[in-house]
Design an enzyme around this catalytic site. Structure first.
Site, PDB file in Angstrom:
ATOM      1  N   SER A 240       0.782  -1.088   0.045  1.00 16.13           N
ATOM      2  CA  SER A 240       0.042   0.057   0.119  1.00 16.13           C
ATOM      3  C   SER A 240       0.752   1.205   0.109  1.00 16.13           C
ATOM      4  O   SER A 240       2.195   1.129   0.182  1.00 16.13           O
ATOM      5  CB  SER A 240      -0.955   0.124   1.343  1.00 16.13           C
ATOM      6  OG  SER A 240       0.082   0.277   2.452  1.00 16.13           O
ATOM      7  N   LYS A 241       0.078   2.362  -0.022  1.00 15.65           N
ATOM      8  CA  LYS A 241       0.950   3.495  -0.146  1.00 15.65           C
ATOM      9  C   LYS A 241       1.998   3.716   0.957  1.00 15.65           C
ATOM     10  O   LYS A 241       3.082   4.256   0.815  1.00 15.65           O
ATOM     11  CB  LYS A 241      -0.036   4.875  -0.148  1.00 15.65           C
ATOM     12  CG  LYS A 241      -0.713   5.148  -1.266  1.00 15.65           C
ATOM     13  CD  LYS A 241      -1.083   6.686  -1.311  1.00 15.65           C
ATOM     14  CE  LYS A 241      -1.633   7.076  -2.553  1.00 15.65           C
ATOM     15  NZ  LYS A 241      -2.984   6.464  -2.859  1.00 15.65           N
ATOM     16  N   ARG A 242       1.777   3.456   2.183  1.00 17.44           N
ATOM     17  CA  ARG A 242       2.533   3.653   3.290  1.00 17.44           C
ATOM     18  C   ARG A 242       3.956   2.983   2.867  1.00 17.44           C
ATOM     19  O   ARG A 242       5.004   3.190   3.644  1.00 17.44           O
ATOM     20  CB  ARG A 242       2.258   3.183   4.505  1.00 17.44           C
ATOM     21  CG  ARG A 242       1.840   1.723   4.972  1.00 17.44           C
ATOM     22  CD  ARG A 242       1.050   1.571   5.941  1.00 17.44           C
ATOM     23  NE  ARG A 242       0.690   0.209   6.242  1.00 17.44           N
ATOM     24  CZ  ARG A 242       1.279  -0.796   6.452  1.00 17.44           C
ATOM     25  NH1 ARG A 242       2.443  -0.760   6.929  1.00 17.44           N
ATOM     26  NH2 ARG A 242       0.477  -2.282   6.504  1.00 17.44           N
ATOM     27  N   HIS A 243       3.897   1.863   1.980  1.00 18.19           N
ATOM     28  CA  HIS A 243       5.262   1.150   1.642  1.00 18.19           C
ATOM     29  C   HIS A 243       6.182   1.965   0.708  1.00 18.19           C
ATOM     30  O   HIS A 243       7.346   1.578   0.570  1.00 18.19           O
ATOM     31  CB  HIS A 243       4.972  -0.145   1.238  1.00 18.19           C
ATOM     32  CG  HIS A 243       4.416  -0.999   2.222  1.00 18.19           C
ATOM     33  ND1 HIS A 243       3.107  -1.742   2.067  1.00 18.19           N
ATOM     34  CD2 HIS A 243       4.728  -1.577   3.515  1.00 18.19           C
ATOM     35  CE1 HIS A 243       3.115  -2.512   3.085  1.00 18.19           C
ATOM     36  NE2 HIS A 243       3.727  -2.214   3.914  1.00 18.19           N
ATOM     37  N   GLY A 244       5.538   3.204   0.339  1.00 20.58           N
ATOM     38  CA  GLY A 244       6.635   3.794  -0.719  1.00 20.58           C
ATOM     39  C   GLY A 244       5.810   3.694  -2.132  1.00 20.58           C
ATOM     40  O   GLY A 244       4.725   3.506  -2.062  1.00 20.58           O
TER      41      GLY A 244
END
Ligand code: GLU
Length: 468
Positions: A240-244
């Site tokens: 997801s987005k939080r992984h970059g």
């Protein structure tokens, strides 16, 4: 299994970005097609008319082109094939494999509630209805799915996956507004494109059961299914987005080379023993669907960086210089005529430790500055009378160097230090600042070789002519 020539495809929906998972799916399809001497095709699943803008479609073309995996045939656009999809629905009706469902929205809602309460799937009362009873109102067309037994998805990655037919409702093929549904369109398109192997994310495994039933209803050969495990983040959670970064264009923007990403993505769910670094040719030679693992793969930035460093060290400096020039222009850096050539000449000296082309751009900036360089205050402080005197003597020594190369300059600098009775540490740092204006730069000999004699001596002269 049939002996049809292998044809694989990637079938992205234009969402405005190309997800890294889509890139990995494309890669496996591409590798398998190349491995078998088959074809790799593109179908744009553009039935969502709001999202399927020209720009969103272009993102797919650009993504595949950047990755170096262009379609072997002109792309197929799904929306344009709606008439053909309707034609197949009519054929399924003729074959008695599909039926008109006249349930109204309200009736369907009631049936849904009842099915939920009874723990079964939705069933339409119109299945098997006599055409004489057909009312004059809009209808959907449903697949007449088998009611008993199992549908087996013989998956090349997951093995046989069984679905109880009693758990599958009669799939809607054509909505009452006349629009074909997704699963129908995919089957018709894959059949018409003569796709032999459907290699895609395992979020489509359930669809494969539905799609198998449609193939069987049409007496079409079912393709080989291969459902790939999803890519997870480094922490094991769904990406997801939080992984970059997630979009292919972001990896490009972060300074990764396509060959690094190809090598990296190949390792996500597939591998060849312990080999970490391999060429496209090797991957093509070794790749086989049966070696794809069924466990989810995890993104690992350190591995990607390691690979990118490797490929940056291997790449043609002229190609890297063009990439660096684009990056610098993007930072409003003004490049003069000849700068790109200068950058290309410099790259071999600065690339060993860099992980991305962005870092490579940082590493060449020192050479592009116009004289006289603005020296940072720390460099100015280092220019004491003693250092100035030493740099003046060094400048004379350098002017005598006939072999202006890394080894030649290393010898000259060492000889000067000895003659002056000091270690290189005594003048190395100020000389470097004077040459680079305080920007990151390679060691002295590398920096001077990259700058060339005139520019190096000129930069030293500029510093020495500053008021003390
Ligand atoms: N359009 C689907 C997606 O983007 C792919 C369907 C398929 O590969 O069969 O997920």
């Amino acid at each position: 299994m049939s002996d049809r020539p292998v044809r694989t495809r990637i079938a992205p929906s234009p969402t405005g970005m190309m997800h890294i998972g889509t890139a990995r799916t494309a890669l496996f399809n591409w590798l398998f097609a190349r491995h078998t001497g088959g074809k790799f095709l593109l179908r744009v699943e553009d039935t969502d008319r709001e999202r399927s803008t020209d720009a969103a479609v272009q993102v797919i073309f650009d993504g595949l082109s950047w990755l170096g995996m262009e379609s072997d045939e002109p792309p197929v656009f799904q929306f344009a094939r709606a008439d053909r999809h309707r034609e197949v629905v009519a054929e399924l009706e003729t074959r008695g494999q599909a039926y008109r469902d006249y349930m109204t929205a309200e009736e369907l809602e009631v049936e849904r509630e009842r099915a939920r309460a009874e723990g079964r799937v939705v069933r339409s009362p119109w299945r098997g209805a006599d055409p004489a009873t057909w009312p004059d109102r809009p209808y959907a067309v449903r697949l007449k799915s088998p009611l008993d037994g199992d549908t087996v998805v013989a998956d090349a990655v997951k093995g046989d996956v069984r679905f109880q037919n009693s758990g599958l409702d009669d799939l809607i093929l054509l909505r009452s507004d006349g629009n074909p549904t997704y699963n129908l369109a995919v089957v018709v398109d894959d059949h018409d494109m003569a796709i032999t192997h459907v290699i895609r994310g395992d979020d489509h495994l359930n669809n494969a059961a539905r799609q198998t039933i449609i193939y069987q209803a049409m007496d079409w050969e079912v393709p080989v299914w291969a459902h790939l495990p999803l890519i997870h983040g480094p922490d094991g959670a769904k990406l997801s987005k939080r992984h970059g970064a997630q979009a292919v264009s972001e990896f490009d923007g972060m300074g990764y080379l396509p060959e690094s990403l190809r090598n990296y993505l190949a390792k996500l769910g597939w591998g060849h023993g312990d080999d970490e670094i391999f060429s496209d040719a090797q991957a093509i030679e070794w790749f086989d669907i049966k070696d794809v693992v069924s466990a989810a793969a995890r993104l690992d930035w350190a591995k990607l960086n390691h690979l990118n460093n490797h490929y940056i060290r291997e790449a043609d400096p002229v190609r890297l210089a063009a990439l660096v020039a684009t990056i610098l222009k993007g930072r409003d850096f003004h490049l003069r005529q000849g700068d790109e050539t200068l950058i290309a000449g410099l790259i071999p000296f600065v690339r060993d430790g860099v992980k991305t082309t962005l870092e490579l751009a940082d590493a060449v900036i020192f050479s592009l500055k116009s004289r006289p360089l603005e020296l940072p205050s720390k460099a100015l402080e280092q220019l004491t009378d003693e250092t100035r005197a030493r740099l003046t003597r060094l400048r004379l020594a350098l002017a005598q160097v006939t072999d202006w190369s890394v080894p030649g300059l290393e010898v000259a600098v060492r000889a000067f230090a000895e003659a002056d009775g000091v270690g290189i540490g005594k003048f190395g740092a100020p000389l470097r600042s004077v040459l680079s204006g305080g920007s990151p730069a390679p060691d002295l000999a590398g920096t001077m070789t990259a700058l060339g004699r005139d520019e190096s001596l000129g930069r030293i002269d500029d510093a020495l002519s500053l008021p003390a």
